[in-house]
Design a protein around this motif. Structure first.
Motif, short mmCIF file in Angstrom:
data_model
loop_
_atom_site.label_atom_id
_atom_site.label_comp_id
_atom_site.label_asym_id
_atom_site.label_seq_id
_atom_site.Cartn_x
_atom_site.Cartn_y
_atom_site.Cartn_z
N ALA A 150 0.82 -1.21 0.00
CA ALA A 150 0.00 0.00 0.00
C ALA A 150 0.86 1.26 0.00
O ALA A 150 0.51 2.25 -0.63
CB ALA A 150 -0.91 -0.01 1.21
N LEU A 151 1.99 1.19 0.69
CA LEU A 151 2.82 2.39 0.81
C LEU A 151 3.30 2.88 -0.55
O LEU A 151 3.30 4.09 -0.81
CB LEU A 151 4.02 2.10 1.72
CG LEU A 151 4.86 3.32 2.03
CD1 LEU A 151 4.06 4.32 2.83
CD2 LEU A 151 6.11 2.94 2.77
N SER A 152 3.66 1.94 -1.46
CA SER A 152 4.17 2.38 -2.76
C SER A 152 3.07 3.09 -3.55
O SER A 152 3.33 4.09 -4.22
CB SER A 152 4.75 1.20 -3.54
OG SER A 152 3.77 0.24 -3.74
N ILE A 153 1.82 2.58 -3.44
CA ILE A 153 0.71 3.25 -4.12
C ILE A 153 0.48 4.63 -3.50
O ILE A 153 0.31 5.62 -4.22
CB ILE A 153 -0.57 2.41 -3.95
CG1 ILE A 153 -0.42 1.07 -4.65
CG2 ILE A 153 -1.77 3.16 -4.49
CD1 ILE A 153 -0.65 1.14 -6.11
N VAL A 191 4.78 8.32 7.54
CA VAL A 191 5.84 8.03 6.58
C VAL A 191 5.79 9.02 5.41
O VAL A 191 6.82 9.59 5.02
CB VAL A 191 5.73 6.59 6.07
CG1 VAL A 191 6.64 6.38 4.88
CG2 VAL A 191 6.09 5.62 7.16
N ILE A 197 2.59 6.52 -2.04
CA ILE A 197 3.67 7.44 -2.44
C ILE A 197 3.35 8.03 -3.81
O ILE A 197 3.43 9.25 -4.01
CB ILE A 197 5.03 6.70 -2.45
CG1 ILE A 197 5.48 6.42 -1.02
CG2 ILE A 197 6.08 7.50 -3.18
CD1 ILE A 197 6.72 5.59 -0.91
N VAL A 198 2.96 7.15 -4.75
CA VAL A 198 2.67 7.65 -6.10
C VAL A 198 1.46 8.57 -6.08
O VAL A 198 1.47 9.66 -6.68
CB VAL A 198 2.45 6.46 -7.06
CG1 VAL A 198 1.96 6.96 -8.40
CG2 VAL A 198 3.74 5.70 -7.24
N VAL A 199 0.40 8.18 -5.35
CA VAL A 199 -0.81 9.01 -5.30
C VAL A 199 -0.50 10.38 -4.71
O VAL A 199 -0.92 11.41 -5.23
CB VAL A 199 -1.93 8.30 -4.50
CG1 VAL A 199 -3.09 9.24 -4.27
CG2 VAL A 199 -2.40 7.09 -5.24
N PHE A 234 6.96 12.31 6.53
CA PHE A 234 8.39 12.23 6.78
C PHE A 234 9.18 12.30 5.47
O PHE A 234 10.24 12.90 5.40
CB PHE A 234 8.73 10.94 7.53
CG PHE A 234 10.18 10.64 7.62
CD1 PHE A 234 11.00 11.35 8.47
CD2 PHE A 234 10.75 9.65 6.82
CE1 PHE A 234 12.35 11.09 8.54
CE2 PHE A 234 12.10 9.39 6.88
CZ PHE A 234 12.90 10.12 7.74
N LEU A 235 8.63 11.66 4.41
CA LEU A 235 9.32 11.68 3.13
C LEU A 235 9.11 13.00 2.40
O LEU A 235 9.64 13.21 1.31
CB LEU A 235 8.82 10.53 2.25
CG LEU A 235 9.12 9.13 2.75
CD1 LEU A 235 8.47 8.10 1.84
CD2 LEU A 235 10.61 8.88 2.82
N GLY A 266 2.24 11.87 -4.75
CA GLY A 266 3.05 12.65 -5.68
C GLY A 266 2.20 13.23 -6.81
O GLY A 266 2.47 14.31 -7.30
N LEU A 267 1.14 12.49 -7.19
CA LEU A 267 0.30 12.93 -8.30
C LEU A 267 -0.65 14.04 -7.89
O LEU A 267 -0.87 14.99 -8.62
CB LEU A 267 -0.51 11.75 -8.84
CG LEU A 267 0.22 10.74 -9.71
CD1 LEU A 267 -0.68 9.56 -9.96
CD2 LEU A 267 0.62 11.37 -11.02
N PHE A 268 -1.28 13.87 -6.71
CA PHE A 268 -2.29 14.82 -6.28
C PHE A 268 -1.86 15.42 -4.95
O PHE A 268 -1.28 14.72 -4.12
CB PHE A 268 -3.64 14.12 -6.10
CG PHE A 268 -4.01 13.25 -7.25
CD1 PHE A 268 -4.57 13.79 -8.39
CD2 PHE A 268 -3.78 11.89 -7.20
CE1 PHE A 268 -4.90 12.98 -9.46
CE2 PHE A 268 -4.11 11.07 -8.27
CZ PHE A 268 -4.67 11.62 -9.40
N LEU A 303 6.23 14.22 1.20
CA LEU A 303 5.31 14.09 0.07
C LEU A 303 3.93 14.61 0.40
O LEU A 303 3.02 14.50 -0.41
CB LEU A 303 5.21 12.62 -0.35
CG LEU A 303 6.49 12.00 -0.91
CD1 LEU A 303 6.33 10.52 -1.05
CD2 LEU A 303 6.82 12.61 -2.24
#
Lengths: 395, 317
Positions: free
Chosen positions: B158-161, B249, B163-165, B252-253, B167-169, B255
């Motif tokens: 779930a975390l990778s999704i 997370v 991260i991408v979400v 913290f990153l 970043g997109l919105f 994002l």
């Protein structure tokens, strides 16, 4: 059994396709496209922008764009990175994939093995201080904020322990706090980091294979030779590799540099997954110990060690192995965080980094690779289950 | 006429009285079970402690704390111009690199975490129970479609999704909570709840309801869902743990675009290079880091304790 594995592979492939379509639609939901970057450029007119969009195939309907994306993906074309233009995405990802793979495999195997052993003994020594200590450790490791754990380990090992060892013993480990190698050292190296790293991986694979084969063969030889073969295979394969790396390969110094950079990320990720595995083995072992056949084994007067290791633990491992399916994605999430904290350039760090600079070609590639890794992990768990549980093999 | 209507209202209130009495009885019994377990009580204590922080923060800002100095986002104390400053009488946990009071930041962020947790958990629980009940009740194509989506979501970390979400919105806390809720709604809990629903579906009282002329809708929402609630509550706790962790997370990153959260406090510390200075700058690292750990583990512990109530098999081995 083979038909079961074949069916799982087909299923896995369909899931992958669905996943790719879903991620494409997700990226597509974002308003605008790459040509919007050119809006501010006075030299490029609206008509010119439309032509660029048409060239890139951005004007077609969604299904045709998905088709283009998928065919490109399976012919190895993942696009180019915007940030490191014009470096192809596949090249970026392929240099980083082996690292993440090693990190992930090492942490998964270590944490499963350690968690299994720890859980086994904790269930055996039920109650008292051990139980409290283990539960607290397990829950702490399971729920601690991963970056915090990583920084605590960094501080402990790379700062405190390192300076203590160099003060007391005069040996300077120089444990690094980030990155995959020490650039100043590698400038004079005869090979690049990935080459040496792949040799190390193959060497590790060979060691595992030799030990496994020795273990299997040792079941077919007279009992008194077994320990000699088992211990001998471990000592010879590991000792031989160490001697080869140190004296013969000529790149021992460089390999040691990679090992030093690998140590803390692997430790962090192992500890993260260890807590869950330990708690689960303990629970499952406690449940198994109440079974009737354990009582029977006791009544037969079998030694405690045999009951624990052969009767209870072998059955208790099944639920833990099943739970690997869920803990795999936890480990991968943990890997993304670990790689980022240690600035360790693997797939996870690439994902975070590319997302933060909106380099979505790389991000999508990294996301898909993470998906493929998880899928393969699931497949291995499923196949392993067939071997662990004979009841499935017969059906 | 009046007689019959008063009768009916009497009957109605006695039904409610009976329900209330039953509810109180079962709540008391469950509480007794819950209180037996120190693990759950510790978790509950931690959650109440953070709730207290949430409640105290606006009160403190209105009474003792000068809002200009103690504003969690852009407060600055003219009396301590050198920041970050270690704990003092004015700033019990010291000040952040930009001069805000860390205790105030901590308390303010706790509110965000609770909003996120409650929202994400509500979305997850509503959706998993409904999806699980529908999949179990109808079976066939509907079941297959839901379960294939679940397979897909379980497969991907779930975390990778997320991260991408993110970043997109640009996600706010509420939107993030919805996304997390939606992702975990299609997670492993749906599989468990569906199997639970399957075992309830074959119970005689469902049959009785059908014979009495109850429609699908009625059976699902009046008979199936209420019986799924205990196990759903359990997964609610685990999904809160996941939601708090994911938010921390992402923040913290760097994002996430929220005004203040524990993850953002750590992100600032990291970006300014204080993160490994444990002996001098511990107040920039541990308050936020431990808050994340404590709150998410508190919900996990409560979940574990509830697990023993919901699954009697686990009780007192």
């Amino acid at each position: 059994m083979w038909s079961y594995i074949g069916k799982r592979i087909v299923q896995m492939f369909i899931t992958l396709l669905l996943f790719q379509i879903a991620t494409y639609i997700l990226i597509d939901l974002q308003p605008g496209d790459v040509t919007d970057l050119l809006i501010g450029n006075p030299d490029i007119t609206a008509a010119e922008r439309a032509r660029i969009a048409a060239d890139l195939g951005l004007d077609g309907p969604l299904p045709s764009r998905i088709w283009t994306y998928l065919t490109n993906f399976y012919t190895g074309n993942l696009g180019v990175s915007m940030q490191q233009y014009p470096r192809p995405v596949s090249e970026i990802l392929m240099t980083r994939l082996p690292r993440t793979f090693t990190l992930f495999m090492a942490a998964t195997i270590l944490s499963f093995w350690l968690g299994y052993i720890a859980g086994k003994f904790l269930a055996w020594k039920r109650g008292g201080a051990w139980e409290y200590a283990s539960t607290i450790t397990g829950v702490t490791l399971f729920t601690i904020f991963t970056p915090l754990l990583a920084y605590i380990l960094l501080w402990l090992f790379a700062r405190q322990l390192d300076s203590w060892i160099s003060d007391t013993f005069g040996i300077d480990f120089d444990l690094p706090i980030s990155k995959f190698n020490t650039p100043s050292l590698w400038r004079r190296a005869p090979y690049d980091t990935n080459t040496v790293f792949s040799w190390m991986n193959w060497n590790f694979f060979a060691i595992v294979m030799i030990i496994l084969i020795a273990l299997i063969v040792s079941n077919y030889i007279p009992r008194r030779y077994r320990p000699a073969l088992r211990i001998g295979s471990v000592v010879l394969s590991i000792g031989g590799s160490l001697i080869w790396w140190a004296f013969i390969s000529g790149v021992g110094l460089y390999a040691w540099d990679i090992v030093k950079h690998l140590f803390l990320p692997i430790l962090t990720l192992t500890l993260i997954s260890f807590g869950g595995n330990m708690l689960l083995t303990r629970t499952s072992m406690l449940e198994t110990l109440r079974e009737d056949y354990i009582e029977t084994a006791r009544a037969k007067g079998l030694p405690e060690g045999v009951i624990r290791n052969r009767h209870a633990a072998r059955n208790a491992v099944l639920p833990v192995w099943t739970a690997l399916v869920f803990s795999l994605s936890n480990t991968i999430s943990g890997g993304i965080i670990t790689e980022t904290v240690f600035s360790w350039p693997g797939i996870g760090a690439t994902l975070v980094q590319s997302v933060s600079v909106s380099d979505f070609a790389v991000a999508m590639g990294a996301l898909t690779l993470i998906g493929i890794m998880t899928l393969i992990g699931h497949l291995i768990v499923d196949i392993g289950y067939v071997f662990l549980d004979p009841r499935i093999r017969i059906h | 006429m009046t007689n019959s209507s008063s009768n009916r209202s009497n009957g109605g209130s006695s039904v409610w009285q009976a329900r209330w009495a039953l509810f109180r009885k079962s709540a008391a019994a469950n509480w007794a079970l819950f209180a037996e377990n120190p693990v759950g009580l510790i978790g509950l204590g931690i959650i109440l402690f953070f709730l207290l922080l949430v409640i105290l923060h606006p009160i403190l800002l209105n009474t003792v704390w000068d809002p200009n100095v103690y504003n969690p986002i852009n407060g600055f104390d003219p009396q301590s111009p050198v920041n970050p400053a270690p704990p003092s009488a004015r700033h019990l946990l010291g000040t952040a690199p930009q001069g805000q009071d860390i205790l105030s930041q901590l308390m303010f962020s706790a509110r965000n975490e609770f909003i996120l947790a409650v929202l994400a958990a509500t979305v997850t629980v509503t959706m998993t129970t409904t999806l699980g009940a529908i999949a179990a009740y109808y079976g066939g194509v509907i079941d297959n479609v839901i379960m294939r989506i679940v397979d897909l979501v379980i497969m991907v970390p779930a975390l990778s999704i997320l991260i991408v979400v993110s970043g997109l919105f640009e996600l706010s806390i509420v939107q993030l909570a919805l996304v997390i809720g939606l992702i975990s709604a299609f997670g492993a809990s749906t599989v468990v709840i569906k199997s639970q629903a399957l075992s309830i579906k074959v119970k005689p009282y469902i049959e009785a309801a059908r014979v009495a002329g109850g429609g699908d809708f009625h059976i699902i929402f009046r008979h199936l869902l209420p019986n799924l609630m205990p196990i759903a509550l359990l997964y609610m706790m685990f999904s809160v743990t996941g939601a708090i962790f994911s938010e921390a997370v992402l923040a913290f990153l760097g994002l996430l675009e929220v005004d203040m959260s524990w993850g953002i406090m750590l992100n600032t510390t990291r970006n300014l290079g204080f993160i490994l200075d444990f002996s001098n700058r511990w107040y920039l690292i541990f308050p936020a880091g431990l808050s994340i750990t404590l709150l998410s583990s508190a919900f996990y512990l409560v979940g574990r304790a509830l697990d023993e109530i919901v699954n009697p098999r686990l009780r007192q081995r």
